[in-house]
Scaffold this motif. Structure first.
Motif, PDB file in Angstrom:
ATOM      1  N   ALA A  60       0.727  -1.212   0.049  1.00 12.15           N
ATOM      2  CA  ALA A  60      -0.142   0.438  -0.020  1.00 12.15           C
ATOM      3  C   ALA A  60       1.018   1.122   0.075  1.00 12.15           C
ATOM      4  O   ALA A  60       0.517   2.534  -0.535  1.00 12.15           O
ATOM      5  N   ALA A  61       2.301   1.423   0.953  1.00 14.33           N
ATOM      6  CA  ALA A  61       3.286   2.803   0.833  1.00 14.33           C
ATOM      7  C   ALA A  61       4.039   2.493   1.665  1.00 14.33           C
ATOM      8  O   ALA A  61       4.520   0.677   1.753  1.00 14.33           O
ATOM      9  N   LEU A  62       5.389   2.735   0.666  1.00 14.23           N
ATOM     10  CA  LEU A  62       6.450   3.213   1.428  1.00 14.23           C
ATOM     11  C   LEU A  62       6.858   4.076   1.869  1.00 14.23           C
ATOM     12  O   LEU A  62       6.607   5.043   0.977  1.00 14.23           O
ATOM     13  N   ARG A  63       8.119   4.095   2.839  1.00 11.99           N
ATOM     14  CA  ARG A  63       8.667   4.908   3.703  1.00 11.99           C
ATOM     15  C   ARG A  63      10.070   4.766   3.231  1.00 11.99           C
ATOM     16  O   ARG A  63      10.330   4.202   4.232  1.00 11.99           O
ATOM     17  N   ASP A  64      10.675   5.758   2.654  1.00 16.87           N
ATOM     18  CA  ASP A  64      12.421   5.859   2.691  1.00 16.87           C
ATOM     19  C   ASP A  64      12.664   6.816   3.680  1.00 16.87           C
ATOM     20  O   ASP A  64      12.111   8.314   3.435  1.00 16.87           O
ATOM     21  N   VAL A  98      -2.937   8.369  18.798  1.00 19.53           N
ATOM     22  CA  VAL A  98      -2.750   7.798  16.867  1.00 19.53           C
ATOM     23  C   VAL A  98      -1.363   8.083  16.243  1.00 19.53           C
ATOM     24  O   VAL A  98      -1.160   9.796  16.296  1.00 19.53           O
ATOM     25  N   ALA A  99      -0.114   7.581  16.326  1.00 16.12           N
ATOM     26  CA  ALA A  99       0.815   8.169  15.835  1.00 16.12           C
ATOM     27  C   ALA A  99       0.775   9.202  14.906  1.00 16.12           C
ATOM     28  O   ALA A  99       0.390   8.545  13.893  1.00 16.12           O
ATOM     29  N   PRO A 100       1.367  10.221  14.377  1.00 15.84           N
ATOM     30  CA  PRO A 100       1.298  10.855  13.018  1.00 15.84           C
ATOM     31  C   PRO A 100       1.880   9.789  11.706  1.00 15.84           C
ATOM     32  O   PRO A 100       1.205  10.186  10.697  1.00 15.84           O
ATOM     33  N   PHE A 101       2.987   9.014  11.605  1.00 17.70           N
ATOM     34  CA  PHE A 101       2.826   8.061  11.065  1.00 17.70           C
ATOM     35  C   PHE A 101       1.955   7.360  10.012  1.00 17.70           C
ATOM     36  O   PHE A 101       0.964   7.135   8.956  1.00 17.70           O
ATOM     37  N   THR A 102       1.059   6.916  11.593  1.00 16.68           N
ATOM     38  CA  THR A 102       0.268   5.839  11.556  1.00 16.68           C
ATOM     39  C   THR A 102      -1.258   6.515  10.943  1.00 16.68           C
ATOM     40  O   THR A 102      -1.759   5.940  10.168  1.00 16.68           O
ATOM     41  N   ARG A 103      -1.093   7.739  11.574  1.00 22.45           N
ATOM     42  CA  ARG A 103      -2.477   8.799  10.814  1.00 22.45           C
ATOM     43  C   ARG A 103      -2.525   8.799   9.146  1.00 22.45           C
ATOM     44  O   ARG A 103      -3.719   8.680   8.813  1.00 22.45           O
ATOM     45  N   TRP A 104      -1.239   9.168   8.731  1.00 24.01           N
ATOM     46  CA  TRP A 104      -0.775   9.046   6.985  1.00 24.01           C
ATOM     47  C   TRP A 104      -1.403   7.481   6.449  1.00 24.01           C
ATOM     48  O   TRP A 104      -2.088   7.949   5.449  1.00 24.01           O
ATOM     49  N   LEU A 105      -0.729   6.395   6.613  1.00 25.93           N
ATOM     50  CA  LEU A 105      -1.460   5.236   6.401  1.00 25.93           C
ATOM     51  C   LEU A 105      -2.706   5.094   6.404  1.00 25.93           C
ATOM     52  O   LEU A 105      -2.830   4.157   6.203  1.00 25.93           O
ATOM     53  N   VAL A 106      -2.937   5.515   7.773  1.00 27.06           N
ATOM     54  CA  VAL A 106      -4.941   4.769   8.050  1.00 27.06           C
ATOM     55  C   VAL A 106      -5.403   6.382   6.103  1.00 27.06           C
ATOM     56  O   VAL A 106      -6.229   5.050   5.815  1.00 27.06           O
ATOM     57  N   ASP A 107      -4.764   6.905   5.803  1.00 26.94           N
ATOM     58  CA  ASP A 107      -5.574   7.956   5.295  1.00 26.94           C
ATOM     59  C   ASP A 107      -5.473   6.443   3.949  1.00 26.94           C
ATOM     60  O   ASP A 107      -5.817   6.993   2.873  1.00 26.94           O
ATOM     61  N   VAL A 108      -4.304   6.207   3.479  1.00 23.18           N
ATOM     62  CA  VAL A 108      -3.787   5.594   2.634  1.00 23.18           C
ATOM     63  C   VAL A 108      -4.536   4.676   2.836  1.00 23.18           C
ATOM     64  O   VAL A 108      -5.346   3.968   1.457  1.00 23.18           O
ATOM     65  N   ALA A 109      -4.746   4.039   3.685  1.00 16.77           N
ATOM     66  CA  ALA A 109      -5.409   2.779   3.549  1.00 16.77           C
ATOM     67  C   ALA A 109      -6.425   2.802   3.207  1.00 16.77           C
ATOM     68  O   ALA A 109      -7.748   2.103   2.447  1.00 16.77           O
ATOM     69  N   LEU A 110      -7.753   3.914   3.927  1.00 19.77           N
ATOM     70  CA  LEU A 110      -8.816   4.098   3.432  1.00 19.77           C
ATOM     71  C   LEU A 110      -9.527   5.161   2.294  1.00 19.77           C
ATOM     72  O   LEU A 110     -10.683   4.727   1.728  1.00 19.77           O
ATOM     73  N   LYS A 111      -8.185   5.423   1.676  1.00 21.02           N
ATOM     74  CA  LYS A 111      -8.672   6.164   0.692  1.00 21.02           C
ATOM     75  C   LYS A 111      -7.922   6.261  -0.320  1.00 21.02           C
ATOM     76  O   LYS A 111      -7.797   6.585  -1.221  1.00 21.02           O
ATOM     77  N   ARG A 112      -7.520   4.879  -0.732  1.00 25.03           N
ATOM     78  CA  ARG A 112      -7.043   4.372  -1.975  1.00 25.03           C
ATOM     79  C   ARG A 112      -7.608   3.955  -2.937  1.00 25.03           C
ATOM     80  O   ARG A 112      -7.231   4.027  -4.062  1.00 25.03           O
ATOM     81  N   GLY A 113      -8.833   4.748  -3.327  1.00 29.03           N
ATOM     82  CA  GLY A 113      -9.114   4.850  -4.431  1.00 29.03           C
ATOM     83  C   GLY A 113     -10.086   3.457  -5.330  1.00 29.03           C
ATOM     84  O   GLY A 113      -9.812   2.862  -6.622  1.00 29.03           O
TER      85      GLY A 113
END
Length: 186
Positions: A100-104, A148-163
């Protein structure tokens, strides 16, 4: 910290130009130290419009709600790492469906984090009592009142809004058999 001795044969290391970059290389064998890296994985397990979260019981992140995850073991494919981490931390059985996502995060130990979309298979969320002290499936509204940790908030957004996109999906039938590879494709 500079690498002083070869991890392959134990001989002293020296700094050499390798493809235009100064690298530590063994004086006796062909070993080159390419750098320090870690691979982290995280799970985005969705059930009934809610995402599986855990509350960290240890540092780093003690007290924060995050998605379950951990670090890859040397001889373990990362899609197996994330499945194992979810089961160990929460008792939830889930299978990987895609990336779903990558963080470098380049730093002293260069960290690559791979977040996997996962399908819930079974089980009830029960914290392991060591790494995590709470676990459950939560909606966005419930998360608004949680730490909720900030990075996790971003991941949740990715998970629920991936279209509707699963991201990179598991390639279950590659055109060439490649045993031992973890393969994902669009």
């Amino acid at each position: 910290m500079e690498v002083k001795f070869c991890s392959s044969c134990g001989s002293p290391m020296e700094t050499r130009d390798v493809d235009g970059t100064p690298r530590r290389a063994c004086t006796a064998c062909s070993f080159v130290h390419w750098g320090n890296y870690s691979i982290g994985v995280g799970a985005l397990v969705e059930r009934d419009g809610k995402i599986l979260l855990v509350r960290r019981a240890q540092e780093p992140g003690k007290g924060y709600w995050t998605n379950p995850g951990g670090y890859a073991e040397q001889l373990e494919q990362i899609n197996e790492t994330v499945r194992r981490e979810v089961l160990e931390e929460t008792g939830i059985e889930a299978v990987v469906t895609g990336v779903a996502a990558l963080r470098d995060q380049p730093r002293a130990v260069h960290n690559l984090y791979v977040a996997f979309s996962m399908t819930y298979v079974g089980g009830e969320a029960v914290p392991d009592g060591v790494e995590v002290d709470a676990a459950g499936f939560y909606s966005l509204a419930e998360m608004d009142t949680m730490n909720v940790a900030p990075f996790t908030r971003w991941l949740v957004d990715v998970a629920l809004k991936r279209g509707g996109s699963a991201g990179l999906a598991v390639d279950e039938a590659p055109i060439v058999p490649l045993p031992g590879y973890g393969l994902f494709r669009c």
